[in-house]
Design an enzyme around this catalytic site. Sequence first.
Site, mmCIF file in Angstrom:
data_model
loop_
_atom_site.group_PDB
_atom_site.id
_atom_site.type_symbol
_atom_site.label_atom_id
_atom_site.label_comp_id
_atom_site.label_asym_id
_atom_site.label_seq_id
_atom_site.Cartn_x
_atom_site.Cartn_y
_atom_site.Cartn_z
ATOM 1 N N HIS A 291 3.755 -12.474 -2.836
ATOM 2 C CA HIS A 291 3.888 -13.263 -4.060
ATOM 3 C C HIS A 291 4.820 -12.587 -5.040
ATOM 4 O O HIS A 291 5.164 -11.400 -4.879
ATOM 5 C CB HIS A 291 2.515 -13.547 -4.699
ATOM 6 C CG HIS A 291 1.717 -12.321 -5.026
ATOM 7 N ND1 HIS A 291 0.946 -11.654 -4.103
ATOM 8 C CD2 HIS A 291 1.578 -11.623 -6.181
ATOM 9 C CE1 HIS A 291 0.347 -10.609 -4.675
ATOM 10 N NE2 HIS A 291 0.726 -10.570 -5.934
ATOM 11 N N HIS B 254 6.081 -9.160 -3.122
ATOM 12 C CA HIS B 254 5.257 -8.037 -2.669
ATOM 13 C C HIS B 254 3.920 -8.540 -2.130
ATOM 14 O O HIS B 254 3.536 -9.697 -2.320
ATOM 15 C CB HIS B 254 5.014 -7.059 -3.830
ATOM 16 C CG HIS B 254 4.171 -7.656 -4.919
ATOM 17 N ND1 HIS B 254 4.678 -8.523 -5.865
ATOM 18 C CD2 HIS B 254 2.843 -7.542 -5.193
ATOM 19 C CE1 HIS B 254 3.706 -8.913 -6.670
ATOM 20 N NE2 HIS B 254 2.570 -8.335 -6.281
ATOM 21 N N ASP C 100 0.019 -7.157 -2.313
ATOM 22 C CA ASP C 100 -0.680 -6.169 -3.142
ATOM 23 C C ASP C 100 -1.143 -4.961 -2.327
ATOM 24 O O ASP C 100 -1.790 -5.114 -1.284
ATOM 25 C CB ASP C 100 -1.874 -6.810 -3.860
ATOM 26 C CG ASP C 100 -1.416 -7.783 -4.943
ATOM 27 O OD1 ASP C 100 -0.284 -7.645 -5.437
ATOM 28 O OD2 ASP C 100 -2.213 -8.684 -5.281
ATOM 29 N N ARG D 197 -7.662 -9.971 -13.837
ATOM 30 C CA ARG D 197 -7.655 -9.997 -12.376
ATOM 31 C C ARG D 197 -8.814 -9.217 -11.763
ATOM 32 O O ARG D 197 -9.026 -8.049 -12.093
ATOM 33 C CB ARG D 197 -6.338 -9.398 -11.879
ATOM 34 C CG ARG D 197 -6.186 -9.551 -10.387
ATOM 35 C CD ARG D 197 -4.860 -9.011 -9.953
ATOM 36 N NE ARG D 197 -5.114 -7.841 -9.138
ATOM 37 C CZ ARG D 197 -4.202 -7.275 -8.378
ATOM 38 N NH1 ARG D 197 -2.973 -7.735 -8.348
ATOM 39 N NH2 ARG D 197 -4.507 -6.237 -7.655
#
Length: 305
Positions: free
Chosen positions: A257, A107, A109, A273
């Site tokens: 990723h 995907h 993000d 994150r």
Amino acid sequence: MMISITPLGYAAGAEVTGVDFTQPLDNSTRDTLYSAWLKHIVLVFKGAEQLTPEQHIAFSRNFGKLDGHESQVPETLYPGLPEILLITTKPIQGKPSSSRNAGRNWHTDLSYSTRPAKGALLLCKEKPEVGSDTLFANHYLSYETLSPTMRAFLDPLECVHDATLIKGIEKRDPAHVAEMKRRNPPVIHPLVRVHPETGRKSLLVNERISGIVGLTDEEGTMLLRFLNQHATAQEFIYRHRWSVGDIVLWDNRCTSHIALADFDTNQARLMLRCSLEGEVVSGRLAERVEAESKESLLQAIAAAA
Ligand SMILES: O=C(O)CCC(=O)C(=O)O
Ligand SMILES: [Fe+2]
């Protein structure tokens, strides 16, 4: 201490040493890191285990504006610091974490939103004994290695991105999933995008796409299968094997990723994150078109364009 930048892979990835995370970066260091990021696409910083959440946020701001994570479930945010998202197998407030299976298919993000992310800085705080690597694919390379004829065919195409194709979404809290769907109706993005800073073209393909506008369902499915397979070929991948204290910074504008599930999910994996907000709105909502089947949806969007 001198900054050094050592490539880790041919497709992407470079390790950076010599950064003092406790101090603001001077302009020249910041420029060096920013240029290295654009060039190597994924930067790995080691030895950040002592970083405080505030320092993580301050360091991340060198690479862009931070996302306040409004699109995420509030429980997965760091208490009092919404700039930090928790991606973890550990229960949150006594309940299974809704981010425990994040990133399990290829995907990009927020490609299911009109404003995909610019990038992110993921810090590993705890990791399982083995496994749980994260893989990054360089989509400049997958575009540039296609034939000129294929590139010319793909250049004007658009795809429908759909948050319901997030792998494992059905295992999450139903209330959260319903809210996620409500906030994220299908959106349309160009299949080939131009990086706002490098000017290079890359493929915006991944496994959260339901179809290609104007193609039949069968054509779109076949083409997407080919493009996804091509884009994630081993030659285009940097694979990150985590150590506690690693920060991985990736450029989401030319990559996809995946976070592998090859680990004992009863063991703790805790990643913090900071997300960089996308600079531009590059997508549009697909919901204005009424259609019963996916195929007629794709045709109707093409007709309305
Ligand atoms: O947990 C990971 O390694 C990555 C998860 C992911 O997809 C992300 O943070 O965007
Ligand atoms: Fe992700």
